[in-house]
Write a protein that holds these residues in place. Structure first.
Motif, PDB file in Angstrom:
ATOM      1  N   ALA A 173      32.336 -18.555 -10.315  1.00  0.00           N
ATOM      2  CA  ALA A 173      32.863 -17.532 -10.898  1.00  0.00           C
ATOM      3  C   ALA A 173      33.907 -17.857 -11.807  1.00  0.00           C
ATOM      4  CB  ALA A 173      33.652 -16.990  -9.682  1.00  0.00           C
ATOM      5  N   VAL A 174      34.627 -18.943 -11.665  1.00  0.00           N
ATOM      6  CA  VAL A 174      35.350 -19.065 -12.915  1.00  0.00           C
ATOM      7  C   VAL A 174      34.731 -19.302 -14.332  1.00  0.00           C
ATOM      8  CG1 VAL A 174      37.113 -20.997 -13.700  1.00  0.00           C
ATOM      9  CG2 VAL A 174      37.504 -20.064 -11.509  1.00  0.00           C
ATOM     10  N   GLU A 175      33.736 -20.207 -14.102  1.00  0.00           N
ATOM     11  CA  GLU A 175      32.687 -20.391 -15.477  1.00  0.00           C
ATOM     12  C   GLU A 175      32.207 -19.358 -15.970  1.00  0.00           C
ATOM     13  OE1 GLU A 175      30.097 -23.446 -14.084  1.00  0.00           O
ATOM     14  OE2 GLU A 175      31.675 -25.036 -14.015  1.00  0.00           O
ATOM     15  N   ARG A 176      31.646 -18.201 -15.096  1.00  0.00           N
ATOM     16  CA  ARG A 176      31.131 -17.124 -15.496  1.00  0.00           C
ATOM     17  C   ARG A 176      32.277 -16.222 -16.073  1.00  0.00           C
ATOM     18  NH1 ARG A 176      30.939 -11.472 -15.686  1.00  0.00           N
ATOM     19  NH2 ARG A 176      28.937 -10.837 -16.160  1.00  0.00           N
ATOM     20  N   PHE A 177      33.473 -16.197 -15.535  1.00  0.00           N
ATOM     21  CA  PHE A 177      34.518 -15.395 -16.140  1.00  0.00           C
ATOM     22  C   PHE A 177      35.104 -15.879 -17.544  1.00  0.00           C
ATOM     23  CE2 PHE A 177      39.224 -13.953 -16.550  1.00  0.00           C
ATOM     24  CZ  PHE A 177      38.780 -12.798 -16.322  1.00  0.00           C
ATOM     25  N   CYS A 178      35.090 -17.058 -17.533  1.00  0.00           N
ATOM     26  CA  CYS A 178      35.549 -17.714 -18.872  1.00  0.00           C
ATOM     27  C   CYS A 178      34.580 -17.272 -19.918  1.00  0.00           C
ATOM     28  CB  CYS A 178      35.783 -19.123 -18.787  1.00  0.00           C
ATOM     29  SG  CYS A 178      37.246 -19.589 -17.746  1.00  0.00           S
ATOM     30  N   ALA A 179      33.181 -17.601 -19.310  1.00  0.00           N
ATOM     31  CA  ALA A 179      32.248 -17.201 -20.433  1.00  0.00           C
ATOM     32  C   ALA A 179      32.101 -16.061 -20.849  1.00  0.00           C
ATOM     33  CB  ALA A 179      30.767 -17.877 -19.909  1.00  0.00           C
ATOM     34  N   VAL A 180      32.494 -14.959 -20.008  1.00  0.00           N
ATOM     35  CA  VAL A 180      32.388 -13.528 -20.712  1.00  0.00           C
ATOM     36  C   VAL A 180      33.481 -13.038 -21.074  1.00  0.00           C
ATOM     37  CG1 VAL A 180      31.899 -11.249 -19.791  1.00  0.00           C
ATOM     38  CG2 VAL A 180      30.417 -13.191 -19.050  1.00  0.00           C
ATOM     39  N   GLU A 221      32.054 -12.929  -9.004  1.00  0.00           N
ATOM     40  CA  GLU A 221      33.421 -12.911  -9.228  1.00  0.00           C
ATOM     41  C   GLU A 221      34.509 -11.826  -8.441  1.00  0.00           C
ATOM     42  OE1 GLU A 221      33.381 -13.442 -14.231  1.00  0.00           O
ATOM     43  OE2 GLU A 221      32.594 -11.633 -13.339  1.00  0.00           O
ATOM     44  N   VAL A 222      33.891 -10.436  -8.267  1.00  0.00           N
ATOM     45  CA  VAL A 222      34.555  -9.559  -7.419  1.00  0.00           C
ATOM     46  C   VAL A 222      34.658 -10.090  -5.898  1.00  0.00           C
ATOM     47  CG1 VAL A 222      34.146  -7.085  -6.449  1.00  0.00           C
ATOM     48  CG2 VAL A 222      34.005  -7.672  -8.973  1.00  0.00           C
ATOM     49  N   ASN A 223      33.643 -10.532  -5.539  1.00  0.00           N
ATOM     50  CA  ASN A 223      33.328 -11.181  -4.074  1.00  0.00           C
ATOM     51  C   ASN A 223      34.404 -12.274  -3.992  1.00  0.00           C
ATOM     52  OD1 ASN A 223      31.520  -9.433  -2.963  1.00  0.00           O
ATOM     53  ND2 ASN A 223      29.765 -10.737  -3.466  1.00  0.00           N
ATOM     54  N   VAL A 224      34.548 -12.997  -4.874  1.00  0.00           N
ATOM     55  CA  VAL A 224      35.818 -14.127  -4.917  1.00  0.00           C
ATOM     56  C   VAL A 224      37.088 -13.381  -4.695  1.00  0.00           C
ATOM     57  CG1 VAL A 224      37.049 -16.072  -6.020  1.00  0.00           C
ATOM     58  CG2 VAL A 224      34.424 -15.816  -5.638  1.00  0.00           C
ATOM     59  N   LEU A 225      37.447 -12.397  -5.630  1.00  0.00           N
ATOM     60  CA  LEU A 225      38.628 -11.811  -5.538  1.00  0.00           C
ATOM     61  C   LEU A 225      38.821 -11.103  -4.262  1.00  0.00           C
ATOM     62  CD1 LEU A 225      41.497 -10.701  -7.033  1.00  0.00           C
ATOM     63  CD2 LEU A 225      39.738  -8.707  -7.790  1.00  0.00           C
ATOM     64  N   ALA A 226      37.760 -10.555  -3.605  1.00  0.00           N
ATOM     65  CA  ALA A 226      38.009  -9.689  -2.364  1.00  0.00           C
ATOM     66  C   ALA A 226      38.384 -10.737  -1.245  1.00  0.00           C
ATOM     67  CB  ALA A 226      36.680  -9.164  -2.093  1.00  0.00           C
ATOM     68  N   ASP A 227      37.482 -11.928  -1.027  1.00  0.00           N
ATOM     69  CA  ASP A 227      37.999 -12.902  -0.146  1.00  0.00           C
ATOM     70  C   ASP A 227      39.373 -13.451  -0.582  1.00  0.00           C
ATOM     71  OD1 ASP A 227      35.214 -12.851   0.660  1.00  0.00           O
ATOM     72  OD2 ASP A 227      34.646 -14.635  -0.386  1.00  0.00           O
ATOM     73  N   TYR A 228      39.752 -13.596  -1.515  1.00  0.00           N
ATOM     74  CA  TYR A 228      40.941 -14.013  -2.069  1.00  0.00           C
ATOM     75  C   TYR A 228      42.049 -13.312  -1.385  1.00  0.00           C
ATOM     76  CZ  TYR A 228      44.939 -16.290  -4.719  1.00  0.00           C
ATOM     77  OH  TYR A 228      46.055 -16.783  -5.163  1.00  0.00           O
TER      78      TYR A 228
END
Length: 88
Positions: free
Chosen positions: A75-82, A17-24
């Protein structure tokens, strides 16, 4: 000094999740982890983080970058689950 692992553990975020945010955002990973942790502690922050992850997935799809799209989707799926179980 905090490590990346400390930031991830504190916010209950994954490296993905953090790596996706960093890339974005173009931010270094540690700064993205700090930003994400702060967002999750603020009102509406989880919604904002989810929108960013979803936009990253949409952009990857538009670029036909299927590898990045798979990462962002996970990342979206994991974020939603947690963090947003009502959406999972």
């Amino acid at each position: 000094m905090l490590s990346l692992r400390d930031c991830l553990d504190h916010s209950n975020l994954s490296e993905l999740e953090v790596n996706v945010l960093a890339d974005y955002t173009g931010l270094p990973t540690m700064l993205a982890a700090t930003l994400a942790g702060a967002m999750l502690q603020s009102d509406g922050g989880a919604d904002l983080m989810l929108r960013i992850l979803q936009d990253a997935e949409k952009q990857a799809s538009q670029r036909l970058d299927m590898e990045q799209r798979a990462r962002t989707k996970a990342a979206v799926e994991r974020f939603c689950a947690v963090h947003r179980p009502e959406l999972h």
